[in-house]
Design an enzyme around this catalytic site. Structure first.
Site, mmCIF file in Angstrom:
data_model
loop_
_atom_site.group_PDB
_atom_site.id
_atom_site.type_symbol
_atom_site.label_atom_id
_atom_site.label_comp_id
_atom_site.label_asym_id
_atom_site.label_seq_id
_atom_site.Cartn_x
_atom_site.Cartn_y
_atom_site.Cartn_z
ATOM 1 C CE1 TYR A 1 43.510 71.709 32.422
ATOM 2 C CE2 TYR A 1 44.275 73.976 32.264
ATOM 3 C CZ TYR A 1 44.317 72.664 31.835
ATOM 4 O OH TYR A 1 45.179 72.307 30.819
ATOM 5 C CG ASP B 1 47.092 78.196 38.223
ATOM 6 O OD1 ASP B 1 47.364 79.163 37.486
ATOM 7 O OD2 ASP B 1 46.909 77.039 37.805
ATOM 8 C CE LYS C 1 45.498 79.504 29.601
ATOM 9 N NZ LYS C 1 45.151 78.619 30.691
ATOM 10 C CE1 TYR D 1 42.190 67.173 27.971
ATOM 11 C CE2 TYR D 1 43.037 69.356 27.436
ATOM 12 C CZ TYR D 1 42.928 68.287 28.313
ATOM 13 O OH TYR D 1 43.579 68.319 29.511
HETATM 14 C C1 PLP Z 1 45.841 77.353 31.059
HETATM 15 C C2 PLP Z 1 46.085 77.145 32.503
HETATM 16 C C3 PLP Z 1 47.180 76.387 32.955
HETATM 17 C C4 PLP Z 1 48.113 75.666 32.012
HETATM 18 O O1 PLP Z 1 48.830 76.525 31.184
HETATM 19 P P1 PLP Z 1 49.466 75.964 29.824
HETATM 20 O O2 PLP Z 1 50.232 77.140 29.297
HETATM 21 O O3 PLP Z 1 48.327 75.558 28.956
HETATM 22 O O4 PLP Z 1 50.345 74.824 30.181
HETATM 23 C C5 PLP Z 1 47.355 76.268 34.320
HETATM 24 N N1 PLP Z 1 46.519 76.862 35.185
HETATM 25 C C6 PLP Z 1 45.466 77.609 34.789
HETATM 26 C C7 PLP Z 1 44.585 78.248 35.804
HETATM 27 C C8 PLP Z 1 45.205 77.759 33.434
HETATM 28 O O5 PLP Z 1 44.137 78.468 33.040
#
Ligand code: PLP
Length: 430
Positions: A149, A250, A279, A21
């Site tokens: 997100y 997620d 992550k 960003y």
């Molecule tokens: C960071 C994140 C993503 C995206 O992951 P990237 O490895 O950056 O593509 C998706 N969902 C959540 C909840 C996140 O924190």
């Protein structure tokens, strides 16, 4: 050989390299990191910073960890990569087994991909293929809550918060999904009928078009750092069952102990139909993510038409990344991580409480190893960031949010240093 002077390197970066960003050519402050060890980042001028971000949720064991290094070195000399079509390898099998054993009971199969956003894309495709094979091809849309997100690719973007995700900018290309207001009940609150009503109404109205609800369990990350009631999540699970809609959780930010549970869905004692992890999966060493699902969904897709799941990244289940995942999970499981995270939680809560008295602070909240200070006004990043660096800490706020999610290995002294630095910077600017 003479080294290029540091300011020349930074100049080159500013003019040629995109950052997250960011803008090319902009005069945003930028620091050159030359190494990292434990909880410290070392800058080119020798300055050491205590890391409050875990490199965006990832580096739970800190940097340059001997056990991680050793595992990666061993794998490097075996093979760093091999295609996953028609071939398999022990790092993938070991990691899959660890994940299947750790995740909720119903979760049995693993699809490896290279980033969180891709894992989310894969989860959405799984949900659509499942309903296609259940003879309900109309179920192709998704329902989610605001302030979410889920990543930056198109599918993931379509379920991110419409405002922060800048939906208007991409309106011609972005799939229109269903949104309801973000959960209003806080973590410690119970969830009332009124809280869940918007979700319920949307499901009632649109369930025949909806493949899945996708949501971050309990903690909304990059969309606002909000903690909501596990009760809400429980009700979402019940509603999904009632209306014949899958539930995608997620857990990319929340997974692997960060919220005090191994996975955040455990706060609500529920099982998802599909879950995404990423992550911290590799302890921040390499990029890797996974989309996991149930036997029933896997068999429906595999027995349907075309009888294959339609996705297959080039670097699927990269052996080096998978071995980092195995090493990271083994480290986590061998540690007393519950106690560690609890200790960070208590200390963050104690130390950050003082921020409540600052006039620019709207709210202070802590859950697990996550501490959030919500300000009344957005910060000016290019002003505040150098002040954190002057104080010897790495903290990167966004909007109104100044937050900490340190590596689990942080010592009490370093954590105190981090929170005190944060307090000083905020009290100067209030
Ligand atoms: C960071 C994140 C993503 C995206 O992951 P990237 O490895 O950056 O593509 C998706 N969902 C959540 C909840 C996140 O924190």
């Amino acid at each position: 050989m003479t080294e290029t002077p540091s300011d020349k390197l930074l100049d080159y970066d500013k003019n040629h390299i995109w950052h997250p960003y960011s803008a090319i050519g902009a005069d945003h402050p930028l620091w050159r990191v030359t190494s990292a060890d434990g909880v410290k980042l070392k800058l080119a001028d020798g300055t050491e910073l205590i890391d409050g971000m875990s490199s965006w949720w990832c580096a739970i064991h800190g940097y340059n960890h001997p056990a991680m290094n050793e595992a990666l070195q061993a794998q490097l000399y075996n093979m760093s990569h091999v295609m996953f079509g028609g071939l398999t390898h022990d790092p993938a099998i070991k990691l899959a087994k660890l994940l299947v054993d750790l995740t909720p009971k119903n979760i049995e199969t693993v699809f490896f991909s290279d980033s969180g956003s891709v894992a989310v894309e894969v989860s959405m495709k799984m949900a659509i293929q499942y309903w296609h094979d259940k003879q309900q091809p109309g179920k192709q849309r998704f329902l989610t809550v605001r302030n979410g997100y889920h990543g930056d690719t198109f599918g993931a973007m379509s379920v991110c918060d419409p405002v922060t995700g800048m939906h208007s900018l991409f309106s011609e290309t972005l799939t229109k999904q269903y949104f309801v207001e973000a959960p209003q009940c806080r973590y410690e609150d119970e969830c009332t009928e009124q809280d869940i009503e918007p979700m319920k109404q949307s499901l009632e109205r649109h369930h025949s078009n909806i493949a899945a609800v996708i949501i971050e369990p309990v903690v909304q990350g990059a969309g606002g750092m909000r903690f909501y009631s596990p009760d809400y999540l429980k009700r979402v699970r019940e509603l999904c069952n009632e209306y014949g809609v899958l539930l995608i959780l997620d857990e990319i930010a929340t997974g692997f102990g960060r919220t005090g549970k191994m996975f955040a869905c455990e706060h609500a004692d529920i099982e998802p139909d599909i879950m995404c992890v990423g992550k911290a999966l590799t302890g921040g060493y390499l990029t890797l993510a996974a989309t996991m699902t149930t036997r029933e969904i896997s068999e429906t897709i595999s027995g349907g038409n075309p009888g294959l799941f339609m996705h297959g990244p080039t670097f699927m289940a990269n052996p080096l990344a998978c071995s980092a995942g195995v090493a990271s999970l083994e480290l986590l499981l061998d540690s007393d991580w519950r106690k560690t995270v609890k200790n960070i939680e208590t200390r963050l809560a104690d130390n950050l409480a003082a921020c409540n008295e600052l006039s620019c602070v709207e709210d202070v909240r802590v859950l697990g190893a996550i501490g959030v200070i919500e300000l009344k006004e957005p910060v000016e990043l290019s002003e505040i960031q150098p002040r954190f660096v002057e104080q010897g800490v790495w903290v990167r706020p966004f909007g109104k949010l100044v937050y900490l999610m340190p590596p689990f290995i942080i010592s009490d002294d370093d954590l105190d240093f981090l929170t005190q630095a944060l307090y000083r910077v905020l009290s100067d600017s209030c």
